[in-house]
Structure formats: structure tokens, C-alpha cells
Design an enzyme around this catalytic site. Structure first.
Site, PDB file in Angstrom:
ATOM      1  CB  SER A   2      -0.909   0.012   1.232  1.00 19.20           C
ATOM      2  OG  SER A   2      -1.655   1.217   1.306  1.00 19.20           O
ATOM      3  CG  ASP A  60       5.883   9.897   6.146  1.00 22.00           C
ATOM      4  OD1 ASP A  60       5.952   9.709   7.389  1.00 22.00           O
ATOM      5  OD2 ASP A  60       5.789  11.022   5.622  1.00 22.00           O
ATOM      6  N   PRO A  61       4.065   6.270   7.426  1.00 24.87           N
ATOM      7  CG  PRO A  61       4.276   4.650   9.079  1.00 24.87           C
ATOM      8  CD  PRO A  61       4.989   5.244   7.912  1.00 24.87           C
ATOM      9  CG  ASP A  62       4.446   8.878  12.024  1.00 20.62           C
ATOM     10  OD1 ASP A  62       3.636   8.124  12.599  1.00 20.62           O
ATOM     11  OD2 ASP A  62       5.657   8.909  12.297  1.00 20.62           O
ATOM     12  CE  LYS A 110      -1.685  -3.302   3.589  1.00 18.29           C
ATOM     13  NZ  LYS A 110      -1.803  -4.629   2.962  1.00 18.29           N
TER      14      LYS A 110
END
Length: 215
Positions: free
Chosen positions: A107, A112-114, A127
């Protein structure tokens, strides 16, 4: 004939991947969790195997040439259990079975999930852990990071780059088309890329991954 093992074969994206691979002449094996889904796979021209990434799943992998992981927890599942641990088990089994090629549907946002909505952060972090294991596995890998998935008909045109500086959507049909193209295009080996709807034909977009690709 090249044999492809698809985990998550009965998911919304997985079904489309199976269909495109069968149409392209691959010998397709699909991993599903319910017996009813075995009949769906057989109707699509693939061979089904009953199992789960948290349990037994390796029978269908024996002798395969390529593994495609389209399994995911979804918004209501346990991302750590499926997107991290389950995917890593599949990667490890691929190494044990000496299957050289692995394609992972991940995905956008994993790096940079933040910067993403907080509700997505656990999924993106899980992931990303699996991506890292795959990158270090020694397998020839391709990591496809689609944007928001839609069920709209595919247009066969996308934007693809190691990192797209925007967010957006992409149809599941076009993600499946990108999987098919990745199996045939050398530029996708040991490559990770974002994928959004765009104006470049899928094959051309993937062949341009080492060059200049629209951002």
C-alpha cells in the site's frame, strides 16, 4: 508453463489477479480460506488450495515458480497477524521452497505512515515490516504499492514510480494488470513502486521505472 501461487486468491484484488494470469496462460494455484471459494477458483481456470497464512498453506507452493501475495487484513482485520506475520511466513516458505520470484501487493504510505490518517497507521506499519523482510530475503521481489483501491473498470493506464508525490486512487483491475506486467518486465525485479491511475499504459509505466516516470 510457469506456475504462479496466489495467496489471497479470493479477495477482491486477488480474484482479478487470478483471472488475468489464467487468461495470459499461466498455471495458477490459489490459496483460499473457505471450501466454497475452491469452486470459484476452479471456475476461473485455477487450482485451489485450502489454507490460511496463519496455519497450513504450503502444499500449493511446491514446484511453483512465482508467488504473488494479495492477502491483507482489510480495514476490519488484524494487520499485525495478516499483513506482517502471515506475509512473512509466506516469504519464508518461498525461500524454503526455493521459489525465486515474489510479488507483494502492499500500500502507498508504508514508508511514512505518520503522514497518513491515524486509522491506517497500524496497517501501514505491519505492511512495512513485511516489505523489509522481503527486501532482505534474497528473493527477486516486486512490491506494488497501490493508492486507494476502487472497483471501477480498469483503464489500463497508470502512474508508477518508486515514490509518487501525491495520493490518489487506482482500480483493482489495473493493480492486477500491473502484477501481470511485473512478471514479464525486468525493470520490476527488486523494485518497489507506488501505483495510481494515470495516463501511461501499464507496461510502459513499469518499463520506465528505472527512468523518468510522471510524478
Amino acid at each position: 508453463m510457469t506456475t504462479v501461487f496466489v495467496a489471497g486468491a479470493n479477495g477482491q484484488t486477488g480474484r482479478r489477479i487470478v483471472s488475468k494470469l489464467v487468461e495470459a496462460g499461466y498455471d495458477v494455484r490459489g490459496l483460499v480460506r473457505k471450501e466454497d471459494h475452491l469452486r470459484d477458483l476452479e471456475s476461473a481456470g485455477a487450482k485451489g488450495y485450502l489454507g490460511d497464512l496463519s496455519g497450513a498453506f504450503s502444499d500449493g507452493m511446491k514446484g511453483a515458480d512465482i508467488v504473488v501475495c494479495a492477502a491483507g487484513a482489510g480495514t476490519s482485520g488484524d494487520p499485525e497477524h495478516v499483513d506482517h506475520v502471515g506475509t512473512v511466513r509466506l516469504i519464508e516458505q518461498s525461500v524454503l521452497e526455493q521459489i525465486p520470484r515474489f510479488v507483494l501487493i502492499s500500500s502507498m504510505g508504508t514508508k511514512d505512515p505518520d503522514a497518513m490518517p491515524s486509522s491506517l497507521k497500524p496497517f501501514l506499519m505491519a505492511k512495512r515490516k513485511a516489505e523489509t523482510i522481503l527486501e532482505e530475503s534474497g528473493l527477486s521481489y516486486t512490491i506494488i504499492r497501490p493508492g486507494g483501491l476502487t472497483n471501477e473498470p480498469g483503464k489500463g493506464k497508470v502512474h508508477a514510480a518508486p515514490e509518487l508525490q501525491r495520493h490518489g486512487r487506482v482500480s483493482r483491475d489495473d493493480v492486477a494488470e500491473a502484477v501481470l506486467a511485473a512478471l514479464q518486465i525486468r525493470q520490476t525485479h527488486n523494485q518497489s513502486f507506488d501505483l495510481l491511475e494515470g495516463d501511461t499504459p501499464v507496461e510502459e509505466a513499469l518499463k520506465g521505472l528505472n527512468g523518468s516516470v510522471p510524478q
